[in-house]
Design a protein around this motif. Structure first.
Motif, PDB file in Angstrom:
ATOM      1  N   LEU A 163     -18.160  44.562  34.936  1.00  0.00           N
ATOM      2  CA  LEU A 163     -18.873  45.229  36.064  1.00  0.00           C
ATOM      3  C   LEU A 163     -18.379  44.340  37.241  1.00  0.00           C
ATOM      4  CD1 LEU A 163     -22.010  46.464  34.371  1.00  0.00           C
ATOM      5  CD2 LEU A 163     -19.873  47.901  34.928  1.00  0.00           C
ATOM      6  N   PRO A 164     -18.735  44.919  38.398  1.00  0.00           N
ATOM      7  CA  PRO A 164     -18.526  44.020  39.790  1.00  0.00           C
ATOM      8  C   PRO A 164     -19.734  42.865  39.804  1.00  0.00           C
ATOM      9  CG  PRO A 164     -18.515  46.607  40.276  1.00  0.00           C
ATOM     10  CD  PRO A 164     -18.781  46.551  38.880  1.00  0.00           C
ATOM     11  N   PRO A 165     -19.124  41.914  40.242  1.00  0.00           N
ATOM     12  CA  PRO A 165     -20.069  40.549  40.299  1.00  0.00           C
ATOM     13  C   PRO A 165     -21.108  41.029  41.501  1.00  0.00           C
ATOM     14  CG  PRO A 165     -18.075  40.026  41.045  1.00  0.00           C
ATOM     15  CD  PRO A 165     -17.983  41.472  40.429  1.00  0.00           C
ATOM     16  N   GLN A 166     -22.483  40.524  41.009  1.00  0.00           N
ATOM     17  CA  GLN A 166     -23.457  40.499  42.176  1.00  0.00           C
ATOM     18  C   GLN A 166     -23.298  39.541  43.314  1.00  0.00           C
ATOM     19  OE1 GLN A 166     -26.898  39.580  40.083  1.00  0.00           O
ATOM     20  NE2 GLN A 166     -27.103  41.769  39.299  1.00  0.00           N
ATOM     21  N   ASP A 167     -22.464  38.510  42.815  1.00  0.00           N
ATOM     22  CA  ASP A 167     -22.039  37.316  43.863  1.00  0.00           C
ATOM     23  C   ASP A 167     -20.697  37.728  44.494  1.00  0.00           C
ATOM     24  OD1 ASP A 167     -21.611  35.284  45.541  1.00  0.00           O
ATOM     25  OD2 ASP A 167     -21.439  33.860  43.956  1.00  0.00           O
ATOM     26  N   PRO A 168     -20.392  38.208  45.721  1.00  0.00           N
ATOM     27  CA  PRO A 168     -19.251  38.654  46.257  1.00  0.00           C
ATOM     28  C   PRO A 168     -18.185  37.617  46.425  1.00  0.00           C
ATOM     29  CG  PRO A 168     -20.877  38.558  48.163  1.00  0.00           C
ATOM     30  CD  PRO A 168     -21.538  38.456  46.728  1.00  0.00           C
ATOM     31  N   HIS A 169     -18.746  36.536  46.372  1.00  0.00           N
ATOM     32  CA  HIS A 169     -17.834  35.191  46.520  1.00  0.00           C
ATOM     33  C   HIS A 169     -17.234  34.870  45.146  1.00  0.00           C
ATOM     34  CE1 HIS A 169     -19.132  34.999  50.512  1.00  0.00           C
ATOM     35  NE2 HIS A 169     -20.295  34.633  50.399  1.00  0.00           N
ATOM     36  N   LEU A 170     -17.546  35.588  43.985  1.00  0.00           N
ATOM     37  CA  LEU A 170     -17.058  34.989  42.674  1.00  0.00           C
ATOM     38  C   LEU A 170     -15.976  35.561  42.323  1.00  0.00           C
ATOM     39  CD1 LEU A 170     -17.626  33.479  40.012  1.00  0.00           C
ATOM     40  CD2 LEU A 170     -18.786  35.379  39.275  1.00  0.00           C
ATOM     41  N   PRO A 171     -14.700  35.106  42.577  1.00  0.00           N
ATOM     42  CA  PRO A 171     -13.663  35.603  41.939  1.00  0.00           C
ATOM     43  C   PRO A 171     -13.477  36.194  40.444  1.00  0.00           C
ATOM     44  CG  PRO A 171     -13.101  33.347  42.136  1.00  0.00           C
ATOM     45  CD  PRO A 171     -14.826  33.622  42.332  1.00  0.00           C
ATOM     46  N   LEU A 172     -14.568  37.105  39.876  1.00  0.00           N
ATOM     47  CA  LEU A 172     -14.391  37.421  38.817  1.00  0.00           C
ATOM     48  C   LEU A 172     -13.158  37.732  38.050  1.00  0.00           C
ATOM     49  CD1 LEU A 172     -16.253  37.511  36.264  1.00  0.00           C
ATOM     50  CD2 LEU A 172     -16.764  39.860  36.871  1.00  0.00           C
ATOM     51  N   ALA A 173     -12.488  38.673  38.799  1.00  0.00           N
ATOM     52  CA  ALA A 173     -11.169  39.193  38.375  1.00  0.00           C
ATOM     53  C   ALA A 173     -10.182  38.320  38.183  1.00  0.00           C
ATOM     54  CB  ALA A 173     -10.538  40.131  39.517  1.00  0.00           C
ATOM     55  N   SER A 174     -10.118  37.114  38.669  1.00  0.00           N
ATOM     56  CA  SER A 174      -9.223  35.764  38.272  1.00  0.00           C
ATOM     57  C   SER A 174      -9.914  34.983  37.413  1.00  0.00           C
ATOM     58  CB  SER A 174      -8.826  35.299  39.714  1.00  0.00           C
ATOM     59  OG  SER A 174      -9.886  34.628  40.419  1.00  0.00           O
ATOM     60  N   LEU A 175     -11.081  35.177  37.157  1.00  0.00           N
ATOM     61  CA  LEU A 175     -11.556  34.152  36.035  1.00  0.00           C
ATOM     62  C   LEU A 175     -11.448  34.693  34.464  1.00  0.00           C
ATOM     63  CD1 LEU A 175     -14.805  32.939  37.852  1.00  0.00           C
ATOM     64  CD2 LEU A 175     -12.545  31.691  37.498  1.00  0.00           C
ATOM     65  N   VAL A 176     -11.921  35.750  34.245  1.00  0.00           N
ATOM     66  CA  VAL A 176     -12.036  36.495  33.045  1.00  0.00           C
ATOM     67  C   VAL A 176     -11.409  37.925  32.939  1.00  0.00           C
ATOM     68  CG1 VAL A 176     -13.949  35.064  32.367  1.00  0.00           C
ATOM     69  CG2 VAL A 176     -14.379  37.204  33.262  1.00  0.00           C
ATOM     70  N   SER A 177     -10.992  38.202  31.710  1.00  0.00           N
ATOM     71  CA  SER A 177     -10.807  39.609  31.501  1.00  0.00           C
ATOM     72  C   SER A 177     -11.209  40.044  30.182  1.00  0.00           C
ATOM     73  CB  SER A 177      -9.212  39.795  31.333  1.00  0.00           C
ATOM     74  OG  SER A 177      -8.820  39.191  30.365  1.00  0.00           O
ATOM     75  N   ILE A 178     -11.530  41.358  29.771  1.00  0.00           N
ATOM     76  CA  ILE A 178     -12.063  41.952  28.571  1.00  0.00           C
ATOM     77  C   ILE A 178     -11.185  42.644  28.253  1.00  0.00           C
ATOM     78  CG2 ILE A 178     -13.276  43.786  29.857  1.00  0.00           C
ATOM     79  CD1 ILE A 178     -15.620  43.016  27.864  1.00  0.00           C
ATOM     80  N   ASN A 179     -11.174  42.769  26.669  1.00  0.00           N
ATOM     81  CA  ASN A 179     -10.426  43.688  25.980  1.00  0.00           C
ATOM     82  C   ASN A 179     -11.149  45.272  25.820  1.00  0.00           C
ATOM     83  OD1 ASN A 179      -9.201  45.388  23.509  1.00  0.00           O
ATOM     84  ND2 ASN A 179      -8.059  43.531  23.118  1.00  0.00           N
ATOM     85  N   ALA A 180     -10.845  46.116  26.387  1.00  0.00           N
ATOM     86  CA  ALA A 180     -11.623  47.257  26.206  1.00  0.00           C
ATOM     87  C   ALA A 180     -12.058  47.873  24.880  1.00  0.00           C
ATOM     88  CB  ALA A 180     -10.829  48.503  27.220  1.00  0.00           C
TER      89      ALA A 180
END
Length: 797
Positions: free
Chosen positions: A491-508
């Motif tokens: 889900l979109p991170p609550q912290d807009p400065h957290l580059p979540l898409a470049s940190l982790v991924s999940i197997n759907a």
């Protein structure tokens, strides 16, 4: 009869010969010959040569032969003499039976030239059989009131002979009651008839025995006899009478076979056999005959087959009583069948649904009808299902019932129901019928996926390899099928400065989490994000969980020496008076480590010294102290090399170089001399040390005054800042090291140096990082702690 049957094919053979003769082109004649039956074999019949007008021997020359119609060689031809002889004994009765005359047809065949002569042989009968009666005794029952002149036809005798040798007359032994009358038939046979000449009287003579004789016309005649036994019957002038014209009785339908239903009785006023009454059914249907039987002597009626009230409620039976004279009487028996509770209720399903969607109240599951073939209380019924089921039965017309859902079903609580419909009658004993229905509850998407945990904490060591599996999240869905298939997403991170898409991924598909790049503990120690689980129902339902990732520190940072500075500028020289006691604090090596935990636990070790044994370093706090008393012989200037090492695996280290100058007092001026100064200059070193000491004491006093003033100002301006360290505007610089945005530290830290208030020395008592987002700590509190502290960020001092 056999002889008679034999004559028919013989006649057909004769007709065939006639036809054959009619179409033959050769000349033919017809000869009639005869022979007595039972004549011996070889008996002369005729001389064919003379009869046909042929010369002797001509029959043989022309190949003459005799052919019979039935291919039996009854005659034999002597070709030399021309005599026709019998080939066997001929039995007329066997050949022709009762047919008269008995004629055998044959042909005389000549081959050269071909010629056929037709001929017949008559077998003449002889009286070789006597008449025979089939029964040796003939019984006649004649009533005493039989009228005179009544004729009783008797069975004729049998005689296989024919013509006059057959039966010609019958006679009866002399008596005063009967005579024989001969009567003929259309077939030419005669029959004897016994004619009553005088009325019989049973009381005078009850029986007579006469001899019947049959005579044939042979010479001498033959005869056969049979006895005629006459029984004089009493006159039956009274018919039987029943005691009741109507009998009424009842029989339960569960009566066993052989049970006595009723007994009828009739009497006859006659005597003897005329009074003997026999009972039987009269004009009875097949149903009555198969259900009941009657004793012909006693009149008892028994049950032959089980009764069934549901098929027949009652029976009407006509009974006849007949005496031996043929007179009869009749009565009626009414049998009422009593109902018993022998039929269980029946349940007939009209419509049935074996599946129903959950959350569907008021759905019709089944429509059925109940019935009971019994009557009265035995036919009354009660219908019900088990308790504690979310269903109910709704009665309708004509014993119809509707099975419906009482409320909304929940497949996740119970996916299958076994419903037993029970129908019970009110008879004694009660009979019941059960019908089981298995109902499947089909799923709808009414449950969102549920994570096994509301939050997950994952640990990953820094400097990990990309695409590393760091953990998993799991969610279950209580629904079934596609409604229970879960898809995971970030889900979109609550912290807009957290580059979540470049940190982790999940197997759907399975919820496995992967680190997309290498993490740096010093740059990012922890981060959190939300994971969503969505099912594939329509509409889709979802839920979310919090995932917290903690980056574990690795020993990837070497210790950093804060004091003394090792930046290549002019070295700082520590002054030590020669009068210092052993254990005198010379200085303190201050170092930090960007790692945390045991990777930041620092230890200090003296690697090299100008004079070994003079100074020592405390391993845990980096304090450099004198190891013994100083003397005049000790060199004035010393260089120490201190090793700072962390506790990581493998350990990392750094070195710090210290310059120590021995002085006689702090008033001695500090004039650093090169190592190559002459020996006389060293003699004046005491003066230099005293100058330096004096300057140091003066500076220390000045700083103490300034510190006192600053503390007083701080107390007045901020009541909650009493005893805290000076700010960056104080005489001591507060920001000793600032690694904000650089290095491996994840955020900006400031290092604060505190000086003990009542210290008579220049030693630093506490040095720690300051988080600008936290309230400053009290120096007075911190100086009470050990001289070497390990803060939450992993720095040791």
């Amino acid at each position: 009869m056999e002889a008679r049957g034999f004559s028919f094919p013989r006649q057909r053979q004769v007709l065939f010969v006639f036809v054959f003769w009619g179409v033959s082109s050769a000349g033919s004649g017809f000869g009639r010959y005869s022979v007595m039956e039972e004549a011996e074999r070889g008996s002369f019949v005729v001389n064919l040569a003379k009869d046909l007008g042929l010369a002797e021997g001509e029959l043989a020359a022309r190949g003459t032969r005799v052919v019979s119609d039935d291919n039996k060689q009854y005659l034999l031809l002597d070709s030399q003499t021309g005599n026709l002889l019998t080939n066997e004994k001929l039995d007329r009765e066997q050949l022709c039976g009762s047919t008269e005359p008995c004629i055998l047809y044959f042909q005389i065949l000549m081959d050269d030239p071909f010629q056929i002569y037709r001929a017949e042989l008559r077998v003449k009968d002889i009286n070789d059989h006597s008449p025979v009666f089939r029964d040796k005794e003939i019984v006649l029952k004649i009533s005493e009131n039989t009228a005179e002149g009544t004729a009783f036809r008797l069975e004729r005798a049998q005689d296989p002979d024919g013509g006059l040798n057959s039966i010609q007359n019958y006679t009866i032994s002399p008596n005063s009651f009967f005579h024989i009358k001969i009567s003929g038939s259309d077939e030419g046979r005669i029959y004897p008839e016994l004619v009553l000449d005088k009325a019989l009287d049973r009381e005078e003579q009850g029986e007579l025995s006469l001899t019947l004789t049959a005579l044939d016309g042979g010479s001498p005649p033959r005869s056969g006899t049979s006895t005629v036994h006459i029984v004089v019957l009493d006159v039956n002038d009274n018919a039987p009478q029943f005691t009741q014209a109507l009998y009424e009785t009842q029989a339960p339908e569960n009566s066993p076979v052989g049970s006595l239903i009723v007994k009828v009785s009739a009497g006859d006023v006659d005597l003897g056999v005329n009074a003997e009454v026999s009972y039987s059914f009269f004009d009875a249907s097949e149903d009555i005959l198969t259900t009941f039987q009657i004793n012909p002597l006693s009149g008892e009626i028994f049950l032959r087959e089980l009764l069934d009230y549901e098929l027949v409620h009652s029976y009407k039976i006509n009974i006849q009583a007949m005496d031996s004279g043929g007179l009869s009487a009749r009565c009626t028996v009414l049998v009422e069948v009593l109902d018993t509770n022998d039929n269980p209720p029946e349940l007939i399903i009209s419509s049935l649904f074996n599946s129903v969607a959950e959350n569907s109240p008021g759905m019709v599951l089944a429509v059925f009808k109940i019935k009971d073939r019994d009557s009265g209380e035995n036919g009354k019924m009660v219908c019900y299902i088990q308790d504690n089921l979310p269903f109910f039965l709704k009665p309708s017309v004509d014993n119809f019932y509707i099975l419906m859902t009482e409320g909304a079903l929940d497949r996740e609580r119970q996916a299958e129901y076994n419903i037993t419909i029970t129908v019970t009658d009110l008879g004694i004993p009660r009979l019941k019928t059960e019908h089981s229905i298995t109902l499947q509850v089909s799923d709808i998407n009414d449950n969102a996926p549920a994570f096994t945990q509301t939050s997950y904490t994952l640990f990953v060591r820094e400097n990990n390899s990309p695409a590393l599996h760091i953990g998993s999240v799991s969610a279950t869905d209580r629904d079934s099928g596609t409604n229970a298939q879960v898809t995971y997403s970030l889900l979109p991170p609550q912290d807009p400065h957290l580059p979540l898409a470049s940190l982790v991924s999940i197997n759907a598909d399975n919820g496995h989490l992967f680190a997309l790049r290498s993490l740096d503990y010093e740059a990012l120690q922890a981060f959190e994000f939300r994971v969503g689980a969505t099912d594939r129902g329509s509409p889709a339902l979802s839920s979310e969980a919090l995932v917290r990732v903690l980056v574990l520190d690795a020993n990837d940072n070497s210790p950093f020496v804060l004091y003394p500075l090792q930046n290549g500028s002019a070295p700082c020289t520590e002054l030590v008076p020669r009068a210092a006691e052993p254990g005198y604090l010379v200085t303190k090596v201050v170092a930090v480590d960007g790692d945390s935990g045991q990777n930041a636990w620092l230890s200090f070790q003296l690697l090299k010294a100008t004079e070994p044994g003079l100074f020592g370093v405390w391993a845990h706090n980096g304090e450099v102290r004198t190891a013994r008393l100083l003397s005049e012989r000790d060199a004035a200037k010393h260089r120490l090399l201190v090793l700072v090492k962390d506790n990581g695996e493998p350990p990392r280290s750094a070195t710090a170089t210290l310059h120590v100058l021995l002085v006689d007092g702090f008033s001695q001026p500090y004039l650093p001399l090169p190592e190559t100064a002459p020996a006389q200059a060293q003699a004046d070193s005491l003066t230099v040390y005293l100058v330096v000491a004096l300057a140091s004491v003066s500076s220390l006093f000045l700083f103490s005054v300034l510190l006192f003033v600053a503390v007083r100002l701080c107390r007045r301006s901020r009541a909650d800042s009493v005893g805290r360290c000076l700010g960056p505007e104080g005489p001591f610089p507060r920001h000793l090291v600032d690694v904000s945005g650089t290095g491996t530290l994840s955020q900006s830290y400031q290092y604060e140096v505190c000086l003990m208030r009542d210290s008579e020395t220049r030693e630093f008592r506490f040095l720690k990082p300051i988080n600008p987002h936290l309230q400053p700590q009290s120096c007075e509190k911190e100086i009470e702690e050990t001289s070497t502290l390990h803060n939450s960020f992993g720095f040791n001092y």
